[in-house]
Scaffold this motif. Structure first.
Motif, mmCIF file in Angstrom:
data_model
loop_
_atom_site.group_PDB
_atom_site.id
_atom_site.type_symbol
_atom_site.label_atom_id
_atom_site.label_comp_id
_atom_site.label_asym_id
_atom_site.label_seq_id
_atom_site.Cartn_x
_atom_site.Cartn_y
_atom_site.Cartn_z
ATOM 1 N N UNK A 69 0.929 -1.058 0.149
ATOM 2 C CA UNK A 69 -0.092 0.187 0.066
ATOM 3 C C UNK A 69 0.897 1.294 -0.024
ATOM 4 N N UNK A 70 1.116 1.660 -1.124
ATOM 5 C CA UNK A 70 2.012 2.950 -1.274
ATOM 6 C C UNK A 70 1.272 4.171 -1.618
ATOM 7 N N UNK A 71 2.008 5.183 -1.287
ATOM 8 C CA UNK A 71 1.534 6.716 -1.541
ATOM 9 C C UNK A 71 2.909 7.422 -2.043
ATOM 10 N N UNK A 72 2.571 8.104 -3.227
ATOM 11 C CA UNK A 72 3.782 8.794 -3.864
ATOM 12 C C UNK A 72 3.537 10.325 -3.351
ATOM 13 N N UNK A 73 4.301 10.902 -2.660
ATOM 14 C CA UNK A 73 4.187 12.411 -2.234
ATOM 15 C C UNK A 73 5.311 13.249 -3.029
ATOM 16 N N UNK A 74 4.928 14.598 -3.511
ATOM 17 C CA UNK A 74 6.033 15.467 -3.762
ATOM 18 C C UNK A 74 6.673 15.958 -2.628
ATOM 19 N N UNK A 75 8.041 15.735 -2.757
ATOM 20 C CA UNK A 75 8.745 15.917 -1.345
ATOM 21 C C UNK A 75 8.786 17.433 -0.988
ATOM 22 N N UNK A 76 8.379 18.445 -1.998
ATOM 23 C CA UNK A 76 8.433 19.855 -1.670
ATOM 24 C C UNK A 76 6.965 20.224 -1.125
ATOM 25 N N UNK A 77 6.082 19.960 -1.890
ATOM 26 C CA UNK A 77 4.764 20.166 -1.476
ATOM 27 C C UNK A 77 3.979 19.385 -0.744
ATOM 28 N N UNK A 78 4.041 18.093 -0.800
ATOM 29 C CA UNK A 78 3.524 17.210 0.059
ATOM 30 C C UNK A 78 2.181 16.517 -0.853
ATOM 31 N N UNK A 79 2.235 17.176 -2.068
ATOM 32 C CA UNK A 79 0.984 16.874 -3.104
ATOM 33 C C UNK A 79 1.018 15.272 -3.260
ATOM 34 N N UNK A 80 -0.229 14.803 -3.496
ATOM 35 C CA UNK A 80 -0.111 13.278 -3.826
ATOM 36 C C UNK A 80 0.036 12.979 -5.256
ATOM 37 N N UNK A 81 1.259 12.226 -5.550
ATOM 38 C CA UNK A 81 1.369 11.838 -6.965
ATOM 39 C C UNK A 81 1.349 10.610 -7.476
ATOM 40 N N UNK A 82 0.625 9.601 -6.574
ATOM 41 C CA UNK A 82 0.485 8.426 -6.778
ATOM 42 C C UNK A 82 -0.060 8.062 -7.864
ATOM 43 N N UNK A 83 -1.422 8.697 -8.428
ATOM 44 C CA UNK A 83 -1.881 8.271 -9.752
ATOM 45 C C UNK A 83 -1.134 8.490 -10.967
ATOM 46 N N UNK A 84 -0.173 9.708 -10.640
ATOM 47 C CA UNK A 84 0.656 9.949 -11.953
ATOM 48 C C UNK A 84 1.575 9.202 -12.055
ATOM 49 N N UNK A 85 2.156 8.769 -11.073
ATOM 50 C CA UNK A 85 3.478 7.575 -10.974
ATOM 51 C C UNK A 85 2.969 6.057 -11.564
ATOM 52 N N UNK A 86 1.770 6.165 -11.146
ATOM 53 C CA UNK A 86 0.869 4.827 -11.652
ATOM 54 C C UNK A 86 0.721 4.841 -12.972
ATOM 55 N N UNK A 87 0.492 6.026 -13.610
ATOM 56 C CA UNK A 87 0.096 6.253 -14.832
ATOM 57 C C UNK A 87 1.296 6.217 -15.782
ATOM 58 N N UNK A 88 2.595 6.633 -14.943
ATOM 59 C CA UNK A 88 3.762 6.384 -15.864
ATOM 60 C C UNK A 88 4.181 5.036 -15.989
ATOM 61 N N UNK A 89 3.915 4.449 -14.827
ATOM 62 C CA UNK A 89 4.100 2.825 -15.060
ATOM 63 C C UNK A 89 3.610 2.239 -16.061
#
Length: 170
Positions: free
Chosen positions: A49-69
């Motif tokens: 169960x992972x979540x990808x966060x922008x290190x600077x802003x804390x924004x959730x980037x999980x969907x974006x990373x999954x779409x990239x995969x």
């Protein structure tokens, strides 16, 4: 990175936090190491169960990373999505049924995943799909065909119901 930084995320404690830095690097806070997109994919495959966060802003980037995969997998040789299917998905963006289409796809993928899980249970935990394709037993083939036909009929019925909401009949 300090222990304080590791725990100062808004993600639930059961989520593995991956931080994405401006240099496009991904940092796994659980292992305190940089990881690749392929390693993120492996975590997903292992049902982490992972979540990808922008290190600077804390924004959730999980969907974006999954779409990239998914994009990399689709470009990798054996695409799952046909061009007509992708075109149809694009057509739903901005349409009044956009939200319904997402849940429709999600439910059908979940149904397929559940079916795959049942097949794996019956196969003793072995990859049931590969096992069934290798077995010449007509009873196994008939059972498999029957279950697949039921699943296909259910998906077709759901699709027809959804299309009926648009006033489209086949």
């Amino acid at each position: 990175m300090t222990a304080q930084e590791n725990t100062s995320t808004s993600a639930p404690s059961n989520q593995r936090v991956i931080k994405k830095y401006p240099n496009r690097r991904l940092y796994d806070t659980a292992t305190s190491t940089y990881i690749t997109l392929a390693e993120v994919k492996q975590l997903v495959m292992e049902r982490e169960n992972i979540v990808v966060k922008d290190a600077k802003t804390g924004d959730d980037l999980t969907r974006s990373i999954f779409m990239q995969i998914i994009l990399e997998e689709e470009a990798g040789g054996a695409p799952m999505f046909t061009e007509p299917m992708l075109a149809n998905i694009i057509r739903f963006y901005g349409h009044t049924m956009q939200g319904h289409m997402g849940s429709f796809i999600e439910k059908n993928v979940q149904m397929f995943t559940d079916f795959q899980g049942k097949m794996a249970e019956q196969g003793g935990g072995v990859d049931a799909w590969a096992k069934m394709l290798q077995m010449p037993n007509p009873m196994v083939s008939a059972s498999y065909t029957e279950q697949m036909q039921k699943m296909q009929e259910q998906m077709q019925k759901q699709t027809e119901q959804m299309m009926g909401m648009f006033g489209i009949k086949r």
